[in-house]
Design a protein around this motif. Structure first.
Motif, PDB file in Angstrom:
ATOM      1  N   HIS A  97       0.810  -1.212   0.000  1.00 53.47           N
ATOM      2  CA  HIS A  97       0.000   0.000   0.000  1.00 53.47           C
ATOM      3  C   HIS A  97       0.851   1.273   0.000  1.00 53.47           C
ATOM      4  CE1 HIS A  97      -3.830   2.037   0.391  1.00 53.47           C
ATOM      5  NE2 HIS A  97      -3.357   2.764   1.387  1.00 53.47           N
ATOM      6  N   ALA A  98       2.125   1.171   0.352  1.00 53.69           N
ATOM      7  CA  ALA A  98       2.995   2.343   0.322  1.00 53.69           C
ATOM      8  C   ALA A  98       3.010   2.927  -1.094  1.00 53.69           C
ATOM      9  CB  ALA A  98       4.402   1.935   0.753  1.00 53.69           C
ATOM     10  N   PRO A  99       3.099   4.257  -1.203  1.00 53.88           N
ATOM     11  CA  PRO A  99       3.482   5.256  -0.186  1.00 53.88           C
ATOM     12  C   PRO A  99       2.319   5.792   0.641  1.00 53.88           C
ATOM     13  CG  PRO A  99       3.228   6.339  -2.281  1.00 53.88           C
ATOM     14  CD  PRO A  99       2.966   4.873  -2.532  1.00 53.88           C
ATOM     15  N   TYR A 100       1.166   5.146   0.584  1.00 58.18           N
ATOM     16  CA  TYR A 100       0.025   5.606   1.375  1.00 58.18           C
ATOM     17  C   TYR A 100       0.007   4.871   2.715  1.00 58.18           C
ATOM     18  CZ  TYR A 100      -1.203   6.968  -3.373  1.00 58.18           C
ATOM     19  OH  TYR A 100      -1.176   7.475  -4.644  1.00 58.18           O
ATOM     20  N   PRO A 101      -0.466   5.523   3.773  1.00 59.12           N
ATOM     21  CA  PRO A 101      -0.425   4.901   5.107  1.00 59.12           C
ATOM     22  C   PRO A 101      -1.369   3.702   5.209  1.00 59.12           C
ATOM     23  CG  PRO A 101      -0.802   7.284   5.208  1.00 59.12           C
ATOM     24  CD  PRO A 101      -0.991   6.889   3.797  1.00 59.12           C
ATOM     25  N   ALA A 102      -0.947   2.727   6.004  1.00 54.79           N
ATOM     26  CA  ALA A 102      -1.782   1.556   6.282  1.00 54.79           C
ATOM     27  C   ALA A 102      -1.386   0.988   7.632  1.00 54.79           C
ATOM     28  CB  ALA A 102      -1.624   0.500   5.195  1.00 54.79           C
ATOM     29  N   VAL A 103      -2.387   0.531   8.389  1.00 54.88           N
ATOM     30  CA  VAL A 103      -2.142  -0.027   9.714  1.00 54.88           C
ATOM     31  C   VAL A 103      -2.916  -1.325   9.874  1.00 54.88           C
ATOM     32  CG1 VAL A 103      -1.614   2.164  10.851  1.00 54.88           C
ATOM     33  CG2 VAL A 103      -3.995   1.414  10.681  1.00 54.88           C
ATOM     34  N   LEU A 104      -2.356  -2.250  10.632  1.00 57.61           N
ATOM     35  CA  LEU A 104      -3.027  -3.493  11.003  1.00 57.61           C
ATOM     36  C   LEU A 104      -3.376  -3.389  12.478  1.00 57.61           C
ATOM     37  CD1 LEU A 104      -3.943  -6.358  10.206  1.00 57.61           C
ATOM     38  CD2 LEU A 104      -1.674  -7.173  10.911  1.00 57.61           C
ATOM     39  N   LEU A 105      -4.665  -3.578  12.798  1.00 60.55           N
ATOM     40  CA  LEU A 105      -5.159  -3.334  14.143  1.00 60.55           C
ATOM     41  C   LEU A 105      -5.855  -4.567  14.700  1.00 60.55           C
ATOM     42  CD1 LEU A 105      -6.773   0.121  13.298  1.00 60.55           C
ATOM     43  CD2 LEU A 105      -4.494  -0.286  14.255  1.00 60.55           C
ATOM     44  N   ASP A 106      -5.861  -4.682  16.036  1.00 59.55           N
ATOM     45  CA  ASP A 106      -6.589  -5.778  16.672  1.00 59.55           C
ATOM     46  C   ASP A 106      -7.971  -5.295  17.108  1.00 59.55           C
ATOM     47  OD1 ASP A 106      -6.296  -4.361  19.053  1.00 59.55           O
ATOM     48  OD2 ASP A 106      -4.782  -5.720  19.896  1.00 59.55           O
ATOM     49  N   ARG A 107      -8.664  -6.078  17.892  1.00 61.32           N
ATOM     50  CA  ARG A 107     -10.054  -5.763  18.239  1.00 61.32           C
ATOM     51  C   ARG A 107     -10.177  -4.494  19.057  1.00 61.32           C
ATOM     52  NH1 ARG A 107     -12.599 -10.365  21.938  1.00 61.32           N
ATOM     53  NH2 ARG A 107     -14.452  -9.085  21.674  1.00 61.32           N
ATOM     54  N   TYR A 108      -9.086  -4.094  19.720  1.00 58.87           N
ATOM     55  CA  TYR A 108      -9.110  -2.901  20.559  1.00 58.87           C
ATOM     56  C   TYR A 108      -8.553  -1.677  19.830  1.00 58.87           C
ATOM     57  CZ  TYR A 108      -9.795  -6.491  24.078  1.00 58.87           C
ATOM     58  OH  TYR A 108     -10.279  -7.561  24.782  1.00 58.87           O
ATOM     59  N   TRP A 109      -8.303  -1.814  18.528  1.00 58.37           N
ATOM     60  CA  TRP A 109      -7.632  -0.777  17.758  1.00 58.37           C
ATOM     61  C   TRP A 109      -6.205  -0.546  18.263  1.00 58.37           C
ATOM     62  CZ3 TRP A 109     -12.976  -0.457  17.963  1.00 58.37           C
ATOM     63  CH2 TRP A 109     -13.630  -0.286  16.757  1.00 58.37           C
ATOM     64  N   ASP A 110      -5.610  -1.570  18.880  1.00 56.01           N
ATOM     65  CA  ASP A 110      -4.186  -1.507  19.204  1.00 56.01           C
ATOM     66  C   ASP A 110      -3.393  -1.834  17.947  1.00 56.01           C
ATOM     67  OD1 ASP A 110      -4.633  -0.844  21.825  1.00 56.01           O
ATOM     68  OD2 ASP A 110      -4.266  -2.855  22.625  1.00 56.01           O
ATOM     69  N   LEU A 111      -2.298  -1.120  17.759  1.00 55.99           N
ATOM     70  CA  LEU A 111      -1.495  -1.275  16.554  1.00 55.99           C
ATOM     71  C   LEU A 111      -0.722  -2.592  16.582  1.00 55.99           C
ATOM     72  CD1 LEU A 111      -0.604   0.273  13.955  1.00 55.99           C
ATOM     73  CD2 LEU A 111       1.384   1.037  15.270  1.00 55.99           C
ATOM     74  N   VAL A 112      -0.954  -3.429  15.585  1.00 55.61           N
ATOM     75  CA  VAL A 112      -0.217  -4.682  15.420  1.00 55.61           C
ATOM     76  C   VAL A 112       0.960  -4.477  14.482  1.00 55.61           C
ATOM     77  CG1 VAL A 112      -0.369  -7.081  14.610  1.00 55.61           C
ATOM     78  CG2 VAL A 112      -2.299  -6.047  15.834  1.00 55.61           C
ATOM     79  N   ASP A 113       0.746  -3.711  13.425  1.00 54.75           N
ATOM     80  CA  ASP A 113       1.789  -3.462  12.434  1.00 54.75           C
ATOM     81  C   ASP A 113       1.397  -2.227  11.631  1.00 54.75           C
ATOM     82  OD1 ASP A 113       4.124  -3.808  11.023  1.00 54.75           O
ATOM     83  OD2 ASP A 113       3.638  -5.813  10.273  1.00 54.75           O
ATOM     84  N   ALA A 114       2.367  -1.641  10.953  1.00 53.95           N
ATOM     85  CA  ALA A 114       2.111  -0.465  10.119  1.00 53.95           C
ATOM     86  C   ALA A 114       3.179  -0.389   9.050  1.00 53.95           C
ATOM     87  CB  ALA A 114       2.117   0.809  10.965  1.00 53.95           C
ATOM     88  N   ASN A 115       2.878   0.306   7.972  1.00 58.03           N
ATOM     89  CA  ASN A 115       3.912   0.475   6.952  1.00 58.03           C
ATOM     90  C   ASN A 115       4.708   1.760   7.210  1.00 58.03           C
ATOM     91  OD1 ASN A 115       2.334   2.582   5.949  1.00 58.03           O
ATOM     92  ND2 ASN A 115       1.727   1.505   4.086  1.00 58.03           N
TER      93      ASN A 115
END
Length: 253
Positions: A97-115
């Motif tokens: 998805h780069a160069p656009y932002p993207a995040v992987l989140l869990d059920r609590y919206w806690d950050l699991v991973d990001a680009n």
């Protein structure tokens, strides 16, 4: 004791979904009498019956496992080793998805991973909000986070709190309920205006005084998860809402 526990749990989920015993029994194709016996503990449901009722009550996988355990059965949706391949695939999607932002989140919206496009957007956020686990709801709405930089904060806040409220209601998770109560206490900004476009935009003021970034988000999830961890993951990708934002993000090294 186990039978007594699972019955009231099922009754609580039924009441939370605002269904009568007759409505649930009809949907699950069981007799109302049998459902009544299950809920009162007079009948011990099989694992298949628990899962059938949970399916019609839209109980999330992790909570279905809690029902199974309460009924004296082994959980069926807790296999984190099996989720490893899915996590690796999500990582591929983040990078693609780069160069656009993207995040992987869990059920609590806690950050699991990001680009790599995400960290530059967080300049100026307080350090305490960037310590793991980073909660992106708190980060976006907290006055020490992104909130002061969000144009039309009221509209974005309403959008985020609506999603958080819906998930808290669906899962009955006390941690989500606590997060919702916390975020409702943050400054609200100006009242949310009526939507003027096809999507809710995240419009960010940039710390260097550069023109605003205008983004909208798309959320992706696994359609038919059989694992509680995978069910709780969602990929949020941000796309440019105007050509100027597209050009600026593409020009970043």
């Amino acid at each position: 004791m186990t039978t007594i526990e699972v019955g009231p749990l099922l009754r609580t989920w039924r009441q939370r979904r605002r269904l009568s015993q007759l409505e649930l029994a009809s949907r699950a194709e069981v007799s109302g009498r049998h459902l009544s016996f299950v809920e009162t503990g007079r009948s011990h449901p099989s694992a298949e019956m628990i899962l059938r009722l949970a399916e019609h009550l839209d109980v999330p996988p992790r909570e279905r496992d809690a029902l199974l355990v309460a009924g004296g059965f082994a959980p069926r949706h807790d296999s984190p080793v099996d989720a490893a391949g899915v996590l690796a695939s999500f990582r591929t999607l983040l990078d693609a998805h780069a160069p656009y932002p993207a995040v992987l989140l869990d059920r609590y919206w806690d950050l699991v991973d990001a680009n790599d496009a995400v960290p530059p957007l967080l300049d100026g956020c307080a350090a305490h909000l960037l310590e793991p686990p980073i909660n992106v709801v708190r980060l976006s709405l907290h006055p020490d986070g992104l909130a002061p930089r969000i144009v039309e904060l009221g509209a974005w806040r309403a959008h985020v709190l609506h999603q958080l409220s819906a998930r808290a209601d669906r899962t009955a998770d006390p941690r989500l309920a606590a997060l919702l109560a916390e975020c409702r206490e943050y400054p609200a900004g100006a009242p949310a205006p009526e939507p003027s476009g096809p999507v809710v935009e995240l419009v960010l003021r940039m710390p260097d005084g550069a023109p605003h970034l205008r983004l909208f988000s798309v959320v992706s999830a696994v359609l038919t998860p059989h694992d509680a961890t995978v069910d709780e993951l969602h990929l949020e990708t941000f796309l440019p809402a105007d050509e100027a934002t597209r050009e600026r993000l593409q020009a970043r090294p």
